[in-house]
Scaffold this motif. Structure first.
Motif, PDB file in Angstrom:
ATOM      1  N   ALA A 120     -18.550 -51.588 -24.389  1.00  0.00           N
ATOM      2  CA  ALA A 120     -17.097 -50.689 -24.019  1.00  0.00           C
ATOM      3  C   ALA A 120     -15.953 -51.153 -23.883  1.00  0.00           C
ATOM      4  O   ALA A 120     -15.279 -52.046 -24.515  1.00  0.00           O
ATOM      5  CB  ALA A 120     -17.298 -50.353 -21.835  1.00  0.00           C
ATOM      6  N   GLU A 121     -14.894 -51.016 -23.660  1.00  0.00           N
ATOM      7  CA  GLU A 121     -14.047 -50.929 -23.128  1.00  0.00           C
ATOM      8  C   GLU A 121     -12.836 -50.220 -22.130  1.00  0.00           C
ATOM      9  O   GLU A 121     -13.493 -48.977 -21.255  1.00  0.00           O
ATOM     10  CB  GLU A 121     -12.883 -49.662 -23.723  1.00  0.00           C
ATOM     11  N   MET A 122     -12.298 -51.483 -21.814  1.00  0.00           N
ATOM     12  CA  MET A 122     -12.154 -51.093 -19.769  1.00  0.00           C
ATOM     13  C   MET A 122     -10.412 -51.580 -20.865  1.00  0.00           C
ATOM     14  O   MET A 122      -9.662 -52.342 -20.509  1.00  0.00           O
ATOM     15  CB  MET A 122     -12.931 -52.119 -18.998  1.00  0.00           C
ATOM     16  N   ASP A 123     -10.085 -51.094 -19.205  1.00  0.00           N
ATOM     17  CA  ASP A 123      -8.618 -50.309 -19.407  1.00  0.00           C
ATOM     18  C   ASP A 123      -8.142 -51.408 -17.759  1.00  0.00           C
ATOM     19  O   ASP A 123      -8.443 -50.243 -16.465  1.00  0.00           O
ATOM     20  CB  ASP A 123      -7.869 -49.664 -19.507  1.00  0.00           C
ATOM     21  N   GLY A 124      -7.815 -52.585 -17.592  1.00  0.00           N
ATOM     22  CA  GLY A 124      -7.737 -52.929 -15.745  1.00  0.00           C
ATOM     23  C   GLY A 124      -6.289 -52.089 -15.178  1.00  0.00           C
ATOM     24  O   GLY A 124      -6.783 -51.795 -14.113  1.00  0.00           O
ATOM     25  N   ALA A 125      -5.439 -52.103 -16.105  1.00  0.00           N
ATOM     26  CA  ALA A 125      -3.944 -51.290 -15.777  1.00  0.00           C
ATOM     27  C   ALA A 125      -4.767 -49.414 -14.950  1.00  0.00           C
ATOM     28  O   ALA A 125      -4.089 -49.647 -13.899  1.00  0.00           O
ATOM     29  CB  ALA A 125      -3.066 -51.303 -16.343  1.00  0.00           C
ATOM     30  N   GLU A 126      -5.597 -49.161 -15.966  1.00  0.00           N
ATOM     31  CA  GLU A 126      -5.875 -47.919 -15.387  1.00  0.00           C
ATOM     32  C   GLU A 126      -6.531 -47.272 -14.891  1.00  0.00           C
ATOM     33  O   GLU A 126      -7.289 -46.598 -13.771  1.00  0.00           O
ATOM     34  CB  GLU A 126      -5.837 -46.920 -16.631  1.00  0.00           C
ATOM     35  N   GLY A 127      -7.911 -48.497 -15.180  1.00  0.00           N
ATOM     36  CA  GLY A 127      -9.057 -48.740 -13.897  1.00  0.00           C
ATOM     37  C   GLY A 127     -10.097 -48.153 -14.814  1.00  0.00           C
ATOM     38  O   GLY A 127     -10.688 -47.217 -13.817  1.00  0.00           O
ATOM     39  N   LEU A 128      -9.986 -47.483 -16.022  1.00  0.00           N
ATOM     40  CA  LEU A 128     -11.022 -46.601 -16.721  1.00  0.00           C
ATOM     41  C   LEU A 128     -11.831 -47.741 -17.748  1.00  0.00           C
ATOM     42  O   LEU A 128     -11.387 -49.191 -17.857  1.00  0.00           O
ATOM     43  CB  LEU A 128     -10.163 -45.935 -17.985  1.00  0.00           C
ATOM     44  N   VAL A 129     -13.156 -47.784 -18.211  1.00  0.00           N
ATOM     45  CA  VAL A 129     -13.949 -47.481 -18.875  1.00  0.00           C
ATOM     46  C   VAL A 129     -14.190 -46.435 -19.120  1.00  0.00           C
ATOM     47  O   VAL A 129     -15.029 -45.729 -19.134  1.00  0.00           O
ATOM     48  CB  VAL A 129     -15.324 -48.857 -17.847  1.00  0.00           C
ATOM     49  N   SER A 130     -14.671 -46.350 -20.814  1.00  0.00           N
ATOM     50  CA  SER A 130     -15.171 -45.585 -22.007  1.00  0.00           C
ATOM     51  C   SER A 130     -16.114 -46.501 -22.481  1.00  0.00           C
ATOM     52  O   SER A 130     -15.975 -47.567 -22.806  1.00  0.00           O
ATOM     53  CB  SER A 130     -13.534 -45.156 -22.568  1.00  0.00           C
ATOM     54  N   PHE A 131     -17.229 -45.902 -23.187  1.00  0.00           N
ATOM     55  CA  PHE A 131     -17.973 -46.559 -23.433  1.00  0.00           C
ATOM     56  C   PHE A 131     -18.266 -46.134 -25.723  1.00  0.00           C
ATOM     57  O   PHE A 131     -17.606 -44.824 -25.193  1.00  0.00           O
ATOM     58  CB  PHE A 131     -20.125 -45.971 -23.025  1.00  0.00           C
ATOM     59  N   LEU A 132     -18.661 -47.538 -25.729  1.00  0.00           N
ATOM     60  CA  LEU A 132     -17.565 -47.471 -27.414  1.00  0.00           C
ATOM     61  C   LEU A 132     -19.069 -46.521 -27.909  1.00  0.00           C
ATOM     62  O   LEU A 132     -19.196 -46.467 -29.349  1.00  0.00           O
ATOM     63  CB  LEU A 132     -17.684 -48.411 -27.969  1.00  0.00           C
ATOM     64  N   GLU A 133     -20.564 -46.276 -27.355  1.00  0.00           N
ATOM     65  CA  GLU A 133     -21.681 -46.374 -28.182  1.00  0.00           C
ATOM     66  C   GLU A 133     -22.300 -45.594 -27.355  1.00  0.00           C
ATOM     67  O   GLU A 133     -22.351 -45.475 -25.728  1.00  0.00           O
ATOM     68  CB  GLU A 133     -22.281 -47.182 -28.567  1.00  0.00           C
ATOM     69  N   PRO A 134     -23.073 -44.979 -27.450  1.00  0.00           N
ATOM     70  CA  PRO A 134     -24.288 -44.033 -26.865  1.00  0.00           C
ATOM     71  C   PRO A 134     -25.453 -44.780 -26.028  1.00  0.00           C
ATOM     72  O   PRO A 134     -25.504 -45.870 -26.703  1.00  0.00           O
ATOM     73  CB  PRO A 134     -25.299 -43.273 -27.321  1.00  0.00           C
ATOM     74  N   ALA A 135     -25.281 -44.829 -24.175  1.00  0.00           N
ATOM     75  CA  ALA A 135     -26.355 -45.628 -24.030  1.00  0.00           C
ATOM     76  C   ALA A 135     -28.395 -45.245 -24.029  1.00  0.00           C
ATOM     77  O   ALA A 135     -29.076 -46.041 -24.037  1.00  0.00           O
ATOM     78  CB  ALA A 135     -26.772 -44.813 -22.110  1.00  0.00           C
ATOM     79  N   VAL A 136     -28.717 -44.264 -25.052  1.00  0.00           N
ATOM     80  CA  VAL A 136     -29.517 -43.852 -25.441  1.00  0.00           C
ATOM     81  C   VAL A 136     -30.093 -42.786 -26.673  1.00  0.00           C
ATOM     82  O   VAL A 136     -28.426 -41.976 -26.959  1.00  0.00           O
ATOM     83  CB  VAL A 136     -30.136 -42.587 -24.228  1.00  0.00           C
ATOM     84  N   LYS A 137     -29.882 -43.281 -27.618  1.00  0.00           N
ATOM     85  CA  LYS A 137     -30.568 -42.326 -29.065  1.00  0.00           C
ATOM     86  C   LYS A 137     -31.540 -42.055 -29.261  1.00  0.00           C
ATOM     87  O   LYS A 137     -32.836 -42.613 -29.134  1.00  0.00           O
ATOM     88  CB  LYS A 137     -30.116 -44.146 -30.433  1.00  0.00           C
ATOM     89  N   LEU A 138     -32.005 -40.516 -29.531  1.00  0.00           N
ATOM     90  CA  LEU A 138     -32.946 -40.174 -29.726  1.00  0.00           C
ATOM     91  C   LEU A 138     -33.441 -39.792 -31.004  1.00  0.00           C
ATOM     92  O   LEU A 138     -33.019 -40.097 -31.940  1.00  0.00           O
ATOM     93  CB  LEU A 138     -32.839 -39.010 -29.414  1.00  0.00           C
ATOM     94  N   GLN A 139     -34.572 -40.383 -31.057  1.00  0.00           N
ATOM     95  CA  GLN A 139     -35.640 -40.785 -32.713  1.00  0.00           C
ATOM     96  C   GLN A 139     -35.692 -38.953 -32.927  1.00  0.00           C
ATOM     97  O   GLN A 139     -36.727 -38.186 -31.753  1.00  0.00           O
ATOM     98  CB  GLN A 139     -36.589 -41.501 -32.239  1.00  0.00           C
ATOM     99  N   GLU A 140     -35.121 -38.759 -33.993  1.00  0.00           N
ATOM    100  CA  GLU A 140     -36.184 -37.843 -34.183  1.00  0.00           C
ATOM    101  C   GLU A 140     -36.965 -37.650 -35.590  1.00  0.00           C
ATOM    102  O   GLU A 140     -37.594 -38.634 -35.944  1.00  0.00           O
ATOM    103  CB  GLU A 140     -35.117 -37.322 -35.333  1.00  0.00           C
TER     104      GLU A 140
END
Length: 140
Positions: A120-140
């Protein structure tokens, strides 16, 4: 500031209970997430000091705090949230990493899922967290 790293963590009192065991959390180079419910500010202060003394805060990339539930006045007549905010600030101001408080994660009224182990990337000044990858990947 900004931090990029996997997110680890969870309930503060449970994480403290694992210190010195094989299940102790690895925090080096990671964004640490902490939350708890029903703990008074003085107990949270003690647990944060325990994490610090165990070296768990010395090399984190960032620190995220969820909601710490409490609404009563303390012995000095301050609202518990004010006392908790002082405890969190007092224990983090010298860490030199981004810190964000009050994320709607944990035991609060709004409980947003927080995927652990995901970069993830967090911005302490803005109080934001952005995840850089999906938490779950579906298998096809």
């Amino acid at each position: 500031g900004l931090a990029r790293a996997p997110v680890v963590g969870g309930n503060l009192s449970l994480l403290c209970s694992t210190l010195g065991t094989p299940w102790e959390l690895e925090t080096k180079g990671r964004i640490l997430f902490l939350e708890d419910r029903g703990e008074k500010p003085y107990r949270v202060d003690r647990m944060l000091l325990q994490l610090r003394q165990a070296g768990k805060l010395s090399s984190i990339a960032g620190l995220l705090f969820g909601e710490f539930q409490g609404s009563r006045a303390d012995e000095q007549g301050r609202h518990e949230k004010e006392a908790m905010d002082e405890v969190l600030e007092g224990n983090t101001k010298d860490l030199g990493v981004p810190v964000a408080c009050g994320l709607p994660v944990g035991h609060g009224e709004h409980n947003v899922p927080l995927p652990l182990g995901v970069p993830a990337e967090m911005d302490g000044a803005e109080g934001l967290v952005s995840f850089l990858e999906p938490a779950v990947k579906l298998q096809e």
